[in-house]
Design a protein around this motif. Structure first.
Motif, PDB file in Angstrom:
ATOM      1  N   MET A   1      -4.359  12.602   8.562  1.00 43.08           N
ATOM      2  CA  MET A   1      -3.419  11.496   8.558  1.00 43.08           C
ATOM      3  C   MET A   1      -4.004  10.375   7.696  1.00 43.08           C
ATOM      4  SD  MET A   1      -2.314   9.220  11.827  1.00 43.08           S
ATOM      5  CE  MET A   1      -1.474  10.454  12.773  1.00 43.08           C
ATOM      6  N   SER A   2      -3.134   9.677   6.946  1.00 42.78           N
ATOM      7  CA  SER A   2      -3.638   8.615   6.085  1.00 42.78           C
ATOM      8  C   SER A   2      -4.121   7.430   6.931  1.00 42.78           C
ATOM      9  CB  SER A   2      -2.544   8.147   5.131  1.00 42.78           C
ATOM     10  OG  SER A   2      -1.557   7.458   5.860  1.00 42.78           O
ATOM     11  N   ARG A   3      -4.924   6.567   6.302  1.00 46.40           N
ATOM     12  CA  ARG A   3      -5.433   5.381   6.998  1.00 46.40           C
ATOM     13  C   ARG A   3      -4.295   4.485   7.454  1.00 46.40           C
ATOM     14  NH1 ARG A   3     -10.755   4.714   6.377  1.00 46.40           N
ATOM     15  NH2 ARG A   3     -11.647   6.381   5.148  1.00 46.40           N
ATOM     16  N   LYS A   4      -3.305   4.363   6.572  1.00 44.05           N
ATOM     17  CA  LYS A   4      -2.171   3.484   6.857  1.00 44.05           C
ATOM     18  C   LYS A   4      -1.459   3.954   8.125  1.00 44.05           C
ATOM     19  CE  LYS A   4       1.855   1.635   4.517  1.00 44.05           C
ATOM     20  NZ  LYS A   4       2.736   1.738   3.374  1.00 44.05           N
ATOM     21  N   GLN A   5      -1.196   5.259   8.160  1.00 43.91           N
ATOM     22  CA  GLN A   5      -0.505   5.834   9.317  1.00 43.91           C
ATOM     23  C   GLN A   5      -1.357   5.660  10.579  1.00 43.91           C
ATOM     24  OE1 GLN A   5       2.575   6.928   8.986  1.00 43.91           O
ATOM     25  NE2 GLN A   5       2.642   7.112  11.212  1.00 43.91           N
TER      26      GLN A   5
ATOM     27  N   HIS B   1       0.865  -1.185   0.000  1.00 47.87           N
ATOM     28  CA  HIS B   1       0.000   0.000   0.000  1.00 47.87           C
ATOM     29  C   HIS B   1       0.896   1.228   0.000  1.00 47.87           C
ATOM     30  CE1 HIS B   1      -3.325  -2.527   2.046  1.00 47.87           C
ATOM     31  NE2 HIS B   1      -3.425  -2.574   0.730  1.00 47.87           N
ATOM     32  N   PHE B   2       0.405   2.321  -0.554  1.00 46.14           N
ATOM     33  CA  PHE B   2       1.156   3.565  -0.397  1.00 46.14           C
ATOM     34  C   PHE B   2       0.246   4.662   0.108  1.00 46.14           C
ATOM     35  CE2 PHE B   2      -0.113   5.747  -4.329  1.00 46.14           C
ATOM     36  CZ  PHE B   2      -0.465   4.696  -5.168  1.00 46.14           C
ATOM     37  N   GLU B   3       0.858   5.651   0.729  1.00 41.29           N
ATOM     38  CA  GLU B   3       0.126   6.696   1.428  1.00 41.29           C
ATOM     39  C   GLU B   3      -0.620   7.610   0.472  1.00 41.29           C
ATOM     40  OE1 GLU B   3       0.378   7.598   4.813  1.00 41.29           O
ATOM     41  OE2 GLU B   3       1.757   6.014   5.444  1.00 41.29           O
ATOM     42  N   HIS B   4      -1.845   7.896   0.807  1.00 44.34           N
ATOM     43  CA  HIS B   4      -2.560   8.981   0.162  1.00 44.34           C
ATOM     44  C   HIS B   4      -3.515   9.526   1.197  1.00 44.34           C
ATOM     45  CE1 HIS B   4      -5.601  11.016  -2.320  1.00 44.34           C
ATOM     46  NE2 HIS B   4      -4.566  11.328  -3.052  1.00 44.34           N
ATOM     47  N   MET B   5      -3.512  10.849   1.356  1.00 44.96           N
ATOM     48  CA  MET B   5      -4.179  11.475   2.494  1.00 44.96           C
ATOM     49  C   MET B   5      -5.530  10.866   2.875  1.00 44.96           C
ATOM     50  SD  MET B   5      -3.981  13.333   4.910  1.00 44.96           S
ATOM     51  CE  MET B   5      -2.482  14.280   4.690  1.00 44.96           C
ATOM     52  N   ALA B   6      -6.559  11.074   2.068  1.00 45.70           N
ATOM     53  CA  ALA B   6      -7.894  10.637   2.487  1.00 45.70           C
ATOM     54  C   ALA B   6      -8.110   9.169   2.165  1.00 45.70           C
ATOM     55  CB  ALA B   6      -8.961  11.475   1.808  1.00 45.70           C
ATOM     56  N   ASP B   7      -7.396   8.667   1.176  1.00 47.07           N
ATOM     57  CA  ASP B   7      -7.649   7.328   0.680  1.00 47.07           C
ATOM     58  C   ASP B   7      -6.403   6.452   0.824  1.00 47.07           C
ATOM     59  OD1 ASP B   7     -10.375   7.858  -0.125  1.00 47.07           O
ATOM     60  OD2 ASP B   7      -9.512   9.205  -1.583  1.00 47.07           O
ATOM     61  N   ILE B   8      -6.272   5.481  -0.055  1.00 47.84           N
ATOM     62  CA  ILE B   8      -5.117   4.596   0.064  1.00 47.84           C
ATOM     63  C   ILE B   8      -4.694   4.125  -1.326  1.00 47.84           C
ATOM     64  CG2 ILE B   8      -6.446   2.458   0.401  1.00 47.84           C
ATOM     65  CD1 ILE B   8      -4.389   1.831   2.699  1.00 47.84           C
ATOM     66  N   GLY B   9      -3.400   3.972  -1.543  1.00 49.86           N
ATOM     67  CA  GLY B   9      -2.901   3.518  -2.832  1.00 49.86           C
ATOM     68  C   GLY B   9      -2.581   2.031  -2.801  1.00 49.86           C
ATOM     69  N   VAL B  10      -2.835   1.351  -3.930  1.00 50.74           N
ATOM     70  CA  VAL B  10      -2.442  -0.061  -4.041  1.00 50.74           C
ATOM     71  C   VAL B  10      -1.387  -0.192  -5.130  1.00 50.74           C
ATOM     72  CG1 VAL B  10      -4.589  -1.090  -3.193  1.00 50.74           C
ATOM     73  CG2 VAL B  10      -4.401  -0.520  -5.620  1.00 50.74           C
TER      74      VAL B  10
ATOM     75  N   PRO C   1     -12.072  25.577   4.329  1.00 50.61           N
ATOM     76  CA  PRO C   1     -11.022  25.429   5.352  1.00 50.61           C
ATOM     77  C   PRO C   1     -10.636  23.983   5.664  1.00 50.61           C
ATOM     78  CG  PRO C   1     -12.961  26.582   6.253  1.00 50.61           C
ATOM     79  CD  PRO C   1     -13.216  26.363   4.812  1.00 50.61           C
ATOM     80  N   ASP C   2     -11.516  23.023   5.335  1.00 50.34           N
ATOM     81  CA  ASP C   2     -11.206  21.614   5.637  1.00 50.34           C
ATOM     82  C   ASP C   2     -10.634  20.885   4.426  1.00 50.34           C
ATOM     83  OD1 ASP C   2     -13.667  22.045   4.416  1.00 50.34           O
ATOM     84  OD2 ASP C   2     -14.632  20.292   5.299  1.00 50.34           O
ATOM     85  N   ALA C   3     -10.170  21.622   3.419  1.00 48.40           N
ATOM     86  CA  ALA C   3      -9.765  20.994   2.155  1.00 48.40           C
ATOM     87  C   ALA C   3      -8.585  20.047   2.312  1.00 48.40           C
ATOM     88  CB  ALA C   3      -9.406  22.077   1.143  1.00 48.40           C
ATOM     89  N   HIS C   4      -8.609  18.983   1.542  1.00 52.13           N
ATOM     90  CA  HIS C   4      -7.440  18.132   1.408  1.00 52.13           C
ATOM     91  C   HIS C   4      -7.367  17.536   0.008  1.00 52.13           C
ATOM     92  CE1 HIS C   4      -9.917  14.553   2.374  1.00 52.13           C
ATOM     93  NE2 HIS C   4     -10.500  15.352   3.230  1.00 52.13           N
ATOM     94  N   TRP C   5      -6.271  16.879  -0.258  1.00 52.86           N
ATOM     95  CA  TRP C   5      -5.947  16.311  -1.556  1.00 52.86           C
ATOM     96  C   TRP C   5      -6.987  15.265  -1.959  1.00 52.86           C
ATOM     97  CZ3 TRP C   5      -1.137  12.621  -2.191  1.00 52.86           C
ATOM     98  CH2 TRP C   5      -0.971  12.319  -3.544  1.00 52.86           C
TER      99      TRP C   5
END
Lengths: 140, 476
Positions: free
Chosen positions: B405-409, A8-17, B63-67
């Motif tokens: 923060m990402s889900r992974k983190q 997996h790789f990081e992506h702010m709101a979601d997730i990369g495969v 103000p809550d914007a993200h990528w």
């Protein structure tokens, strides 16, 4: 690379495969495992049922990759299944894939999140040195 | 985000002037702390949106914007069909018409707290949540057609909720212009057993207490009283919307090419509003809006049934229902001229000010309720649309906390069980089928929603009315 692998790789709101393999087919199959791993631990998914996918393809491997992941997402959703083994064959105008898995069992699989779809974000299917990589961001 | 690249207009408004192929500026509403935390990708994506044909005013960033993908989440962009304007599936998002509704119970905190655990269990049992959950309702082809056409109005006619609920939903509960015929068989298949389900991710059902009031007069009109209990539902158009988003993201790649629209980024795929693909998407997307409205209406009915077992006298009247992933045809005044525009709000809430005809009569003089969902375990807020919002942001405001923060983190940092225990210590009862899901949604993985709403308030795109603190959180 002798053996395929995924991450997996990081992506702010979601997730990369991301899948790696000796061929595009293997990289796709590994990315399929990465997709399952967004939802649950693939080792917890038994290979009980087989589902077949067939997709038309016009030569653009990147678009085909997104189509492939979206076809898996669709089968997961309508069959309420998780898949832990993927076999992909890319022919001239067609992608065929066999998916093995089982129905979601909420206490066993503890599914973390539903995958809504695959996106074109960070999309890449390419040969890097000796191996193929196939990746994109999923919307979850 | 590096503030050196931005022109500061006011304390809470930042501008990226047009350069290169940008047709309009980017306007970001945030205070300095939020701007510094904001991803550089937001500026890049908003600047890309500003290059699209027919864009009017600016690309507005909340103000809550993200990528996001293509458009940033928390992005607003309006297009004029007469100037070659476009519609973009990525500008709406996969979860079409994802939104929030709040119901007031009229019950006091002291009445609910003693039975909060039992209530949490009953809500968790009654409302299907999480991956692999199935609704009780299975729609035939004919019913699916009627649902896609009728939205919450259809749901009420089927016995889910009450006629007066409709007045308290954007579009009066039914999005006009829906074309069920544009909704593919695949999209219908994904929805067939998902009606009345909450979904997963950041979607939730919460029992909350009104724990702070900022504007007594407006709160009174909305029916919000300190110490009283409300229920908030956050979910969207489920598999149907996701499938439509997926299909049109692809179709619009092709369409953009055909119409010679230069895309700085492939995920910005779009089609002219006045084109077969553009029209077909609008028809399908509006049907998905109806699906989301029907879905929240059915869940409302399930919640009312549960409450009636505990508190037979509680009516659970709907305060309001807002959607924050849409593209809607609206009239806005641009440089003194009234224009018909198609406004994309992706992770942004419509926030009409006082007097707007779309607002229910009961609130028309004071403005539209703007419901801001917190993340699991943190406060939510009710704001109200402002007079100034129209000129500032085409009457648009933020939608929630936005991930930090990402889900992974998040899963590396916390364990679900610990998150549940910590929240229990803080007085929040969590019910969820997935502990990993809970870890991914840990409160600290999100931006501080308090800062977000304060920035919106300071920027005057919406005004603070009340804060809602969670007591019970049911999540997928």
């Amino acid at each position: 690379m002798a053996q395929g692998r995924w991450e997996h790789f990081e992506h702010m709101a979601d997730i990369g495969v991301r899948g790696y393999g000796a061929t595009p087919e293997e990289a796709f199959a590994q990315a399929g495992l990465a997709l399952t791993a967004v939802v649950t631990d693939p080792d917890q998914v038994a290979l009980k049922e087989r589902v077949e996918i067939e997709l038309p393809h016009d030569g653009d491997l990147e678009l085909l990759f997104v189509d492939f992941l979206n076809a898996v997402v669709y089968e997961m959703a309508v069959r309420s299944m998780l898949f832990a083994q993927f076999e992909v064959r890319i022919e001239q105008n067609l992608l065929r894939a066999s998916l093995w898995g089982e129905r979601v069992n909420r206490s066993k699989h503890q599914p973390a999140v539903e995958v809504k779809g695959a996106t074109y974000t960070e999309l890449k299917v390419a040969k890097e040195n000796s191996h193929w990589v196939a990746q994109c961001v999923l919307d979850v | 985000m590096d503030t050196k690249k931005l022109e500061q207009v006011t304390e809470t408004l930042w501008k990226i002037p047009p350069s290169g192929k940008m047709r309009v500026p980017v306007l970001i509403f945030a205070d300095e702390a939020l701007i510094r935390e904001m991803d550089d990708k937001v500026a890049e994506q908003a600047s890309n949106v500003a290059t699209l044909p027919g864009i009017v005013g600016a690309c507005y960033v909340m103000p809550d914007a993200h990528w996001g993908y293509g458009f940033p989440i928390g992005g607003v962009a309006a297009f004029d069909p007469k100037k070659g304007g476009v519609v973009s599936a990525g500008g709406v998002g996969f979860d079409i018409s994802c939104g929030v509704r709040t119901l007031h119970t009229g019950l006091k905190r002291e009445e609910v707290e003693p039975v909060a655990k039992e209530l949490a269990d009953a809500l968790y049992a009654a409302v299907p949540v999480g991956v692999g959950s199935r609704g009780q309702i299975s729609l035939s082809d004919k019913e699916m057609e009627a649902m896609l056409q009728g939205g919450a109005e259809w749901a009420v006619a089927q016995g889910y909720g009450r006629q007066e609920d409709l007045e308290r939903i954007e579009e009066r509960g039914r999005m006009r212009g829906a074309v069920p015929g544009e909704v593919s068989q695949h999209a219908r298949e994904r929805q067939r057993r998902e009606m009345g389900t909450l979904g997963s991710g950041n979607h939730y059902l919460e029992v909350q207490v009104v724990d702070e009031i900022y504007d007594q007069k407006v709160a009174e009109v909305f029916g919000l009283r300190q110490g009283e209990i409300v229920v908030t539902i956050h979910c969207g158009s489920r598999g149907l919307g996701h499938q439509i988003g997926t299909e049109y993201l692809k179709k619009m790649q092709q369409a953009a090419k055909e119409y010679g629209i230069e895309l700085p980024d492939r995920e910005l795929a779009c089609a002219p509003l006045d084109s077969p693909v553009g029209r077909s998407y609008l028809g399908a997307m509006r049907a998905a809006i109806n699906c989301a409205l029907a879905n929240r209406q059915i869940i409302t009915h399930l919640v009312r049934q549960v409450f009636s077992e505990f508190f037979p006298q509680a009516r659970l009247d709907l305060i309001y229902d807002v959607s924050h992933n849409t593209c809607k045809e609206e009239t806005h005044e641009i440089a003194g001229q009234k224009r018909n525009l198609f406004v994309h709000r992706k992770g942004a809430t419509r926030a009409f000010g006082p007097g707007h005809p779309e607002i229910p009569e009961a609130f028309r003089e004071i403005g539209q309720p703007v419901i801001i969902g917190g993340s699991m375990g943190t406060a939510s807020y009710i704001l109200v649309g402002t007079e100034e919002g129209e000129a500032l942001s085409l009457s648009s405001a933020c939608h929630g906390a936005g991930r930090a923060m990402s889900r992974k983190q998040a899963t590396k940092t916390w364990k679900g069980r610990e998150v549940v225990e910590e929240l229990a210590r803080q007085g929040v009862i969590v019910r969820s089928p997935s502990m990993r899901g809970v870890a991914e949604e840990a409160p600290q993985a999100y931006k501080d929603v308090d800062k977000v709403v304060r920035a919106a308030d300071q920027a005057k795109i919406a005004k603070l009315v009340a804060r809602l603190g969670p007591i019970v959180c049911v999540k997928g």
